[in-house]
Motif scaffolding. Structure first.
Motif, PDB file in Angstrom:
ATOM      1  N   GLU A 115       0.827  -1.210   0.000  1.00  0.00           N
ATOM      2  CA  GLU A 115       0.000   0.000   0.000  1.00  0.00           C
ATOM      3  C   GLU A 115       0.864   1.264   0.000  1.00  0.00           C
ATOM      4  O   GLU A 115       0.572   2.230  -0.721  1.00  0.00           O
ATOM      5  CB  GLU A 115      -0.926  -0.012   1.213  1.00  0.00           C
ATOM      6  N   GLN A 118       2.495   1.587  -3.485  1.00  0.00           N
ATOM      7  CA  GLN A 118       1.517   1.991  -4.501  1.00  0.00           C
ATOM      8  C   GLN A 118       1.063   3.428  -4.287  1.00  0.00           C
ATOM      9  O   GLN A 118       0.847   4.174  -5.253  1.00  0.00           O
ATOM     10  CB  GLN A 118       0.320   1.036  -4.471  1.00  0.00           C
ATOM     11  N   SER A 119       0.906   3.810  -3.016  1.00  0.00           N
ATOM     12  CA  SER A 119       0.504   5.185  -2.730  1.00  0.00           C
ATOM     13  C   SER A 119       1.553   6.175  -3.229  1.00  0.00           C
ATOM     14  O   SER A 119       1.223   7.195  -3.855  1.00  0.00           O
ATOM     15  CB  SER A 119       0.296   5.363  -1.227  1.00  0.00           C
ATOM     16  N   THR A 120       2.827   5.860  -2.974  1.00  0.00           N
ATOM     17  CA  THR A 120       3.910   6.743  -3.431  1.00  0.00           C
ATOM     18  C   THR A 120       3.961   6.809  -4.948  1.00  0.00           C
ATOM     19  O   THR A 120       4.102   7.885  -5.539  1.00  0.00           O
ATOM     20  CB  THR A 120       5.255   6.255  -2.876  1.00  0.00           C
ATOM     21  N   GLU A 121       3.847   5.642  -5.587  1.00  0.00           N
ATOM     22  CA  GLU A 121       3.906   5.612  -7.052  1.00  0.00           C
ATOM     23  C   GLU A 121       2.693   6.306  -7.664  1.00  0.00           C
ATOM     24  O   GLU A 121       2.807   6.978  -8.696  1.00  0.00           O
ATOM     25  CB  GLU A 121       4.001   4.162  -7.529  1.00  0.00           C
ATOM     26  N   ASN A 122       1.531   6.145  -7.023  1.00  0.00           N
ATOM     27  CA  ASN A 122       0.334   6.822  -7.532  1.00  0.00           C
ATOM     28  C   ASN A 122       0.455   8.332  -7.420  1.00  0.00           C
ATOM     29  O   ASN A 122      -0.034   9.067  -8.279  1.00  0.00           O
ATOM     30  CB  ASN A 122      -0.909   6.344  -6.783  1.00  0.00           C
ATOM     31  N   GLU A 123       1.102   8.785  -6.336  1.00  0.00           N
ATOM     32  CA  GLU A 123       1.310  10.221  -6.186  1.00  0.00           C
ATOM     33  C   GLU A 123       2.162  10.754  -7.330  1.00  0.00           C
ATOM     34  O   GLU A 123       1.919  11.842  -7.862  1.00  0.00           O
ATOM     35  CB  GLU A 123       1.983  10.524  -4.846  1.00  0.00           C
ATOM     36  N   HIS A 125       2.310   9.384 -10.334  1.00  0.00           N
ATOM     37  CA  HIS A 125       1.466   9.380 -11.529  1.00  0.00           C
ATOM     38  C   HIS A 125       0.465  10.531 -11.488  1.00  0.00           C
ATOM     39  O   HIS A 125       0.166  11.145 -12.512  1.00  0.00           O
ATOM     40  CB  HIS A 125       0.724   8.053 -11.641  1.00  0.00           C
ATOM     41  N   GLN A 126      -0.056  10.805 -10.265  1.00  0.00           N
ATOM     42  CA  GLN A 126      -1.019  11.910 -10.144  1.00  0.00           C
ATOM     43  C   GLN A 126      -0.352  13.235 -10.465  1.00  0.00           C
ATOM     44  O   GLN A 126      -0.949  14.110 -11.081  1.00  0.00           O
ATOM     45  CB  GLN A 126      -1.601  11.933  -8.734  1.00  0.00           C
TER      46      GLN A 126
END
Length: 809
Positions: A115, A118-123, A125-126
């Motif tokens: 989690e 993924q949260s860091t990678e999503n940030e 991407h965001q």
């Protein structure tokens, strides 16, 4: 990428949360050493409420303990071995009676890790998505502004046509008034008492009064229409000017900045198509509004009427013409920059483009573009005074004229210079310590465009990015440093070509990272950049310092030599780029080259691994050197220690590749940390062609193989002042440097430092061997001599060498 590898890249609060997952209940050492096994298990297949799954959990615990035991056995580090044995007993005692609890803890740790990652990678991407959305919003805003301007232009065109009709009606009625006036004059010839005259005169006077009343009203309306239309144009021109500035000073300037950064490893500058479309829309709008202003002026000439207050028409005419001039001169750009390190007498190319050429039909009279080279001072004078002498150049360029061509399908008007070459260069006096490779020039492109026949003629000019002119290949490194510093730290709208003398290390590290990634295919890690920082702040820093806010100067970067070395930080770094790009690119991309690690740190890392473990690191003491360090037992003392092969250079790898050399040496077993060398390097070997040993000439073929020659204890260490023995260049043998020695020299090369050392030791040069004399022919001089003429340099070298040989032979 494995989860654990991604987890180790976490930073800040996420890293703290990940570290908090582990403790006495589940030591982080197990997570590290058994990462592959842990991530290969199906932990969510276990049901914590099902007692039947306890036996499976028991087996899983045994396998985990076996993994810990195996890692402990494999470890050669005493402290690591002791810690893993302690963990083994701790975990066995803690979970032997309740293995499902261990499964639950592992599930929680891995899920939480995943989690966080993924949260860091999503940030990330965001953040990219936000930039894309921001760009989309900007484009939508610009499109809306263009639509508004087209609508306003259509409205003013409609107002203009309406005003034209009213003016025609006014002229018609005015002519009617004149006609009635003439008729009244004719009635004056009739007798006063003529009843027909009196009746007719009364009628004509009534008609004339009505016409004159209407004329007066229509004249006021026409005057008001002219004022209203001028105010509308004033509003349109204000929006046009803002949009022009936004397109040219924001979008086009940003594209030019991206083009500048792309030349040193930044992201691609992107297509010009969107910017050209905006510029063509601007050209269309400006041209339409300019035509309206001209038509209004024509109507005014046909019907002069004094306007109350200030007349806006002359101002509007100047404004719209100025906007058109700005658009044309600003969209004359270099879409393909000439090389910024420009070697004399070497062919080079460039491309120039006019973004609004198709829309304004400039191609109807194809313009000629001329290229010339000017100095920094000449560029300053040109920008300060547009009337400066553009014929005053700093050199001669062959094939420097070309005619612009129009491609109908793409609407591009451009010219490509494919075969230019610099035949002559004139240098000005230097500033202080400035050397030849710090002097900047620029390529000036100039032309003349005519629009609408010969109605408007524009003199256009554009300057290339700064270029450094060299005359010899050994000046390229210093020239590249000048260009890297200028491109990285130039400010928009600067005076040519002023650049900061000091910058924050963070900015320089970003520039080095871009440059290295562009050349070698993979970015530098934070650890690599910290190593470079320690190197750059030579002797004034420690690895635990915070370098982000530290300032580094141009002198530190590429003017002052590193402590105890005969080269600067940039020359050392540039040498690493060159050897990695030419010979280590694929292993570097795969992560097989540690590279930026000190000899001491490499020794610490290798001593914790099994014998035969090796790593590749860049030499600290030579330019463009790569050494192999490996851990093994000393054949004399039996103690484990780290050995370092004498650094390889590009010349060595031209003879035999890195992969072949590694596979030749049985002393090298596993690439650090534990990758079998065949798995890592076998795919990079150069396969030798199969040769029939029964050749017609009766000869048996031979090949090159690298070997390690372990020295006897009595031979180590070698005195740094002792004469060196030089092997044949084709020999693959490599000497081994004592682990405690800082000496590192290639077996097939010699340097001026070696000769100086020999001279200081009062060694008799007449005792040099034939191999020593032959090696002198390969002496490599740096460009510190600052020689501008390669031929003169070669002559001096030949004379000096002949004199030396005649003296010692």
């Amino acid at each position: 990428m494995a989860l654990w590898a991604r987890s180790q890249q976490l930073q800040g609060e996420q890293l703290k949360q990940m570290q908090a997952l582990y403790g006495p209940h589940f030591p982080i050492e197990i997570r590290h050493h058994c990462a592959d096994w842990l991530e290969s298990q199906q932990w969510h297949d276990y049901d914590m409420t099902n007692p039947a799954h306890e036996q499976h959990a028991k087996q899983c615990l045994e396998q985990l303990l076996a993994c810990v035991r195996q890692k402990s056995t494999d470890s050669v580090d005493f402290v690591t071995n002791m810690r893993l044995n302690e963990i083994y007993l701790q975990v066995k005692q803690q979970y032997d009676a309740n293995p499902l609890n261990l499964v639950r803890i592992i599930q929680h740790c891995l899920d939480t890790e995943r989690e966080l990652v993924q949260s860091t990678e999503n940030e990330g991407h965001q953040s990219e998505g936000m930039q894309e959305n921001s760009q989309t919003d900007l484009y939508r805003q610009l499109d809306c502004t263009f639509q508004r301007l087209y609508q306003m232009t259509q409205e003013t065109e409609a107002d203009l046509q309406n005003m034209k009709q009213k003016q025609e009606l006014f002229v018609f009625q005015y002519q009617t008034s004149l006609k009635l006036q003439n008729q009244l004059k004719q009635l004056q010839q009739y007798p006063q008492n003529d009843p027909n005259r009196q009746a007719r005169e009364k009628q004509l006077m009534a008609e004339r009064k009505e016409v004159d009343t209407n004329l007066q009203l229509e004249a006021q309306q026409l005057l008001q229409n002219r004022i209203d239309l001028a105010e509308k144009h004033q509003q349109t021109f204000k929006i046009l000017e803002d949009l022009l500035n936004q397109t040219l000073e924001d979008q086009l300037v940003q594209w030019k900045r991206r083009q500048q950064l792309a030349s040193i490893g930044g992201p691609p500058e992107g297509s010009l198509e969107q910017i050209q479309q905006w510029c063509e829309n601007l050209a269309d709008l400006i041209w339409q509004n300019r035509q309206q202003i001209k038509n209004i002026d024509l109507l005014r000439q046909q019907l002069p009427m004094k306007c109350p207050g200030s007349d806006l028409l002359p101002q509007l005419h100047n404004t719209i013409t100025s906007l058109l001039s700005t658009l044309v001169t600003s969209t004359f750009i270099i879409d393909k920059q000439p090389p910024q390190v420009l070697k004399k007498d070497t062919k080079f190319s460039a491309g120039v483009r006019l973004l609004v050429g198709g829309k304004l039909s400039v191609h109807m009279s194809p313009p000629t573009v001329k290229a010339s080279i000017i100095s920094e001072n000449q560029a300053k004078a040109l920008l300060h005074n547009e009337n400066a002498n553009v014929n005053d150049t700093s050199g001669d360029i062959l094939n420097n004229c070309g005619v612009m061509e129009y491609l109908k399908d793409s609407g591009v008007l451009s010219v490509n210079f494919r075969n230019m070459s610099l035949k002559k260069i004139k240098r000005e006096e230097g500033r202080g310590q400035e050397i030849v490779t710090e002097k900047k020039f620029t390529i000036l492109f100039q032309s003349e465009f005519s629009v609408a026949g010969q109605e408007l003629v524009f003199q256009v000019r554009t300057l290339s990015l700064p270029v450094v002119v060299i005359v010899h290949g050994n000046q390229e490194s210093n020239a590249s440093a000048t260009i890297l510093w200028d491109n990285s730290f130039a400010e928009p709208g600067r005076i040519p070509f002023i650049v900061q003398e000091k910058v924050h290390w963070t900015r320089l590290s970003q520039a080095l990272n871009r440059k290295f990634s562009q050349a070698c295919g993979r970015q530098l890690t934070p650890q690599n950049l910290k190593y470079l920082a320690v190197k750059a702040f030579d002797g004034h820093s420690t690895p635990d310092m915070d370098f982000d806010n530290m300032m580094i100067s141009w002198a530190n970067f590429n003017r002052e030599n590193l402590s105890g070395k005969q080269f600067t930080f940039w020359k050392w770094f540039h040498g690493i780029i060159e050897i990695t790009k030419k010979h280590l690119r694929e292993p570097w991309q795969e992560g097989y080259v540690v590279g930026f690690v000190s000899k001491g740190h490499a020794q610490e890392l290798l001593l914790s691994r099994a014998n035969g473990t090796f790593m590749l690191r860049y030499s600290d003491g030579s330019i463009g050197g790569v050494t192999i360090a490996w851990v093994a037992q000393d054949p004399n003392t039996g103690e484990r220690q780290v050995w370092n092969l004498q650094p390889f250079t590009s010349e060595d790898f031209n003879i035999r590749s890195l992969a072949d050399r590694i596979l030749d040496l049985p002393q090298l077993v596993n690439l650090y940390p534990d990758i079998p060398k065949d798995l890592a390097f076998a795919k990079y070997t150069k396969k030798q062609p199969e040769v029939d040993t029964k050749t017609q000439d009766g000869y048996v073929p031979s090949g090159l193989v690298s070997t390690v020659q372990l020295p006897a204890a009595s031979m180590m260490p070698m005195s740094p002042l002792a004469p060196r023995m030089y092997e044949e260049p084709a020999s693959p043998a490599q000497s081994i440097i004592n682990p405690g020695s800082v000496q590192s020299t290639a077996s097939t090369d010699t340097t001026m430092a070696d000769m100086n050392s020999a001279a200081n030791a009062e060694i008799d040069l007449t005792e040099l061997t034939v191999e020593d004399i032959n090696a002198l022919a390969n002496i490599s001089f740096t460009d510190d001599f600052n020689i501008e003429g390669a031929e003169e340099f070669d002559t001096i070298m030949a004379e000096d060498l002949d004199s030396f040989l005649s003296r010692v032979l």
